[in-house]
Design a protein around this motif. Structure first.
Motif, short mmCIF file in Angstrom:
data_model
loop_
_atom_site.label_atom_id
_atom_site.label_comp_id
_atom_site.label_asym_id
_atom_site.label_seq_id
_atom_site.Cartn_x
_atom_site.Cartn_y
_atom_site.Cartn_z
N ASP A 37 0.83 -1.19 0.00
CA ASP A 37 0.00 0.00 0.00
C ASP A 37 0.87 1.25 0.00
O ASP A 37 0.59 2.23 -0.71
CB ASP A 37 -0.92 -0.01 1.22
N ASP A 93 0.07 6.97 3.48
CA ASP A 93 -0.01 5.75 4.30
C ASP A 93 0.71 5.87 5.64
O ASP A 93 1.19 4.87 6.18
CB ASP A 93 0.49 4.53 3.51
N HIS A 118 -5.04 6.29 5.98
CA HIS A 118 -6.20 5.60 6.54
C HIS A 118 -5.94 5.08 7.95
O HIS A 118 -6.70 4.25 8.45
CB HIS A 118 -6.65 4.46 5.60
N HIS A 119 -4.85 5.52 8.58
CA HIS A 119 -4.60 5.12 9.97
C HIS A 119 -5.35 6.04 10.93
O HIS A 119 -5.68 7.18 10.58
CB HIS A 119 -3.10 5.14 10.27
N THR A 139 -4.69 3.11 1.72
CA THR A 139 -4.41 4.46 1.21
C THR A 139 -4.64 4.49 -0.30
O THR A 139 -5.09 5.50 -0.84
CB THR A 139 -2.97 4.86 1.56
N ASP A 169 -3.48 -4.58 1.47
CA ASP A 169 -4.10 -4.21 2.74
C ASP A 169 -5.43 -4.91 3.00
O ASP A 169 -5.90 -4.93 4.14
CB ASP A 169 -4.29 -2.68 2.82
MN LIG Z 1 -2.11 1.02 4.28
#
Ligand SMILES: [Mn+2]
Length: 331
Positions: A37, A93, A118-119, A139, A169
């Motif tokens: 990713d 990411d 996306h964390h 991401t 992912d």
């Molecule tokens: Mn990721």
């Protein structure tokens, strides 16, 4: 809500597009120990920018691992910038400078900074323009969403990079995070020229022999207990030495043990250097291995956690296994 309706705020997207097109040189960065990713997203953006004649480069602390060497133009990823006059940075990411490793200071010095991630965000995350969605499985999904909103035509190289991010992912669209949007984007990427069979083969199906030999050691020596509901494997430092494998190659091993149909909890003890033991824990259903990991200073999620011990593997087993037995007895 149809996947088509998932979108970022239009003003922000237009600002991002305008910033990209007025930039002299764009610095693109992603995290340490890059996965599909991370590098897929970074390279997809790089391909797009070069196609528009926008100068850019991708920085990463580590080189691409063996299973991502197939990514188009992966050789562009470097650990030191060669361009000058960067006036736009994009971090993908990750959401902090620390995870950039040694390339972090280059990004801290550039304004504006765009974050696509996306964390789970924390306070004081950097980013003058932020595209963050923790619901997104990758991401690459967020970047594909941005490309759609920016009316960008996706080339076959970009499609391969983005699909690699999503396949990595979501575990090939198998994990719980797999969303309707990610499947829809996946379909679109195939139409744009990505080869899903090739991507899956490269990402998951090309392992060094040393890792498979080490897997053999684990499968041969793993111990089953409590009506085969608990399984644990021990890889002493000698097993790493004899097979020539490194700890990176043990990725997925613990899941092999969890795949035994009777097993509810699996633990893998790896003596990655003499006297230092890393443990991966996996469980099914309500068995909370993160709670067990926290008892010994580790952490993680309910069904996937880890901890480490400064001890021999035997001592680590003697400390942890009774706790896992108790966890199994609890429900
Ligand atoms: Mn990721």
């Amino acid at each position: 809500l149809s996947p088509q309706d998932v979108h970022f705020e239009l003003n922000q997207v237009e600002e991002f597009k305008a910033r990209l097109h007025s930039a002299t040189a764009v610095l693109i960065g992603t995290h340490l120990n890059p996965d599909g990713d991370a590098l897929g997203s970074a390279l997809a953006l790089s391909h797009y920018l070069w196609s528009e004649g926008i100068k850019n480069e991708v920085l990463c602390h580590h080189a691409a691992p063996y299973n991502l060497q197939f990514l188009p133009e992966v050789g562009r990823v470097r650990s030191e910038p060669v361009l000058e006059g960067h006036d736009l940075a994009v971090m993908l990411d990750l959401n902090n400078f620390e995870r950039l490793g040694k390339v972090g200071p280059y990004f801290e010095a550039i304004k504006p900074l765009v974050l696509v991630d996306h964390h789970v965000p924390s306070e004081n995350d950097p980013g003058d323009i932020r595209f963050v969605d923790v619901q997104a499985p990758a991401t690459a999904v967020l970047l594909a969403r941005l490309f759609r909103q920016m009316d960008v035509a996706i080339s076959p190289a970009m499609a391969t990079c983005l699909l690699t991010g999503i396949v990595t992912d979501t575990g090939s669209f198998r994990f719980r995070n797999t969303s309707a949007e990610s499947l829809e984007i996946g379909a679109h990427l195939l139409e744009c020229g990505a080869d899903i069979n090739r991507v899956s083969e490269e990402v998951f199906g090309r392992k060094p022999l040393s890792g498979l030999r080490l897997l053999g050691v684990m499968l041969e020596t793993m111990q089953l207990e409590l009506d085969e509901r608990l399984v644990y494997g021990v890889l002493p430092h000698s097993a790493f030495r004899e097979t020539g494998a490194n700890d990176e190659e043990t990725e997925g091993f613990v899941n092999e043990m969890l795949s035994v149909r009777t097993v509810e909890i699996a633990a893998l003890f790896r003596e990655t250097k003499p006297g230092w033991v890393r443990v991966s824990l996996r469980s099914r259903g309500d068995y909370d291995v993160a709670a067990v990991a926290r008892e010994v200073g580790g952490g993680g999620h309910r069904n996937a956690a880890g901890c480490s011990f400064e001890s021999t593997p035997e001592e680590a087993v003697n400390d942890l296994i009774p706790r896992l037995r108790a966890c199994l007895a609890s429900s």
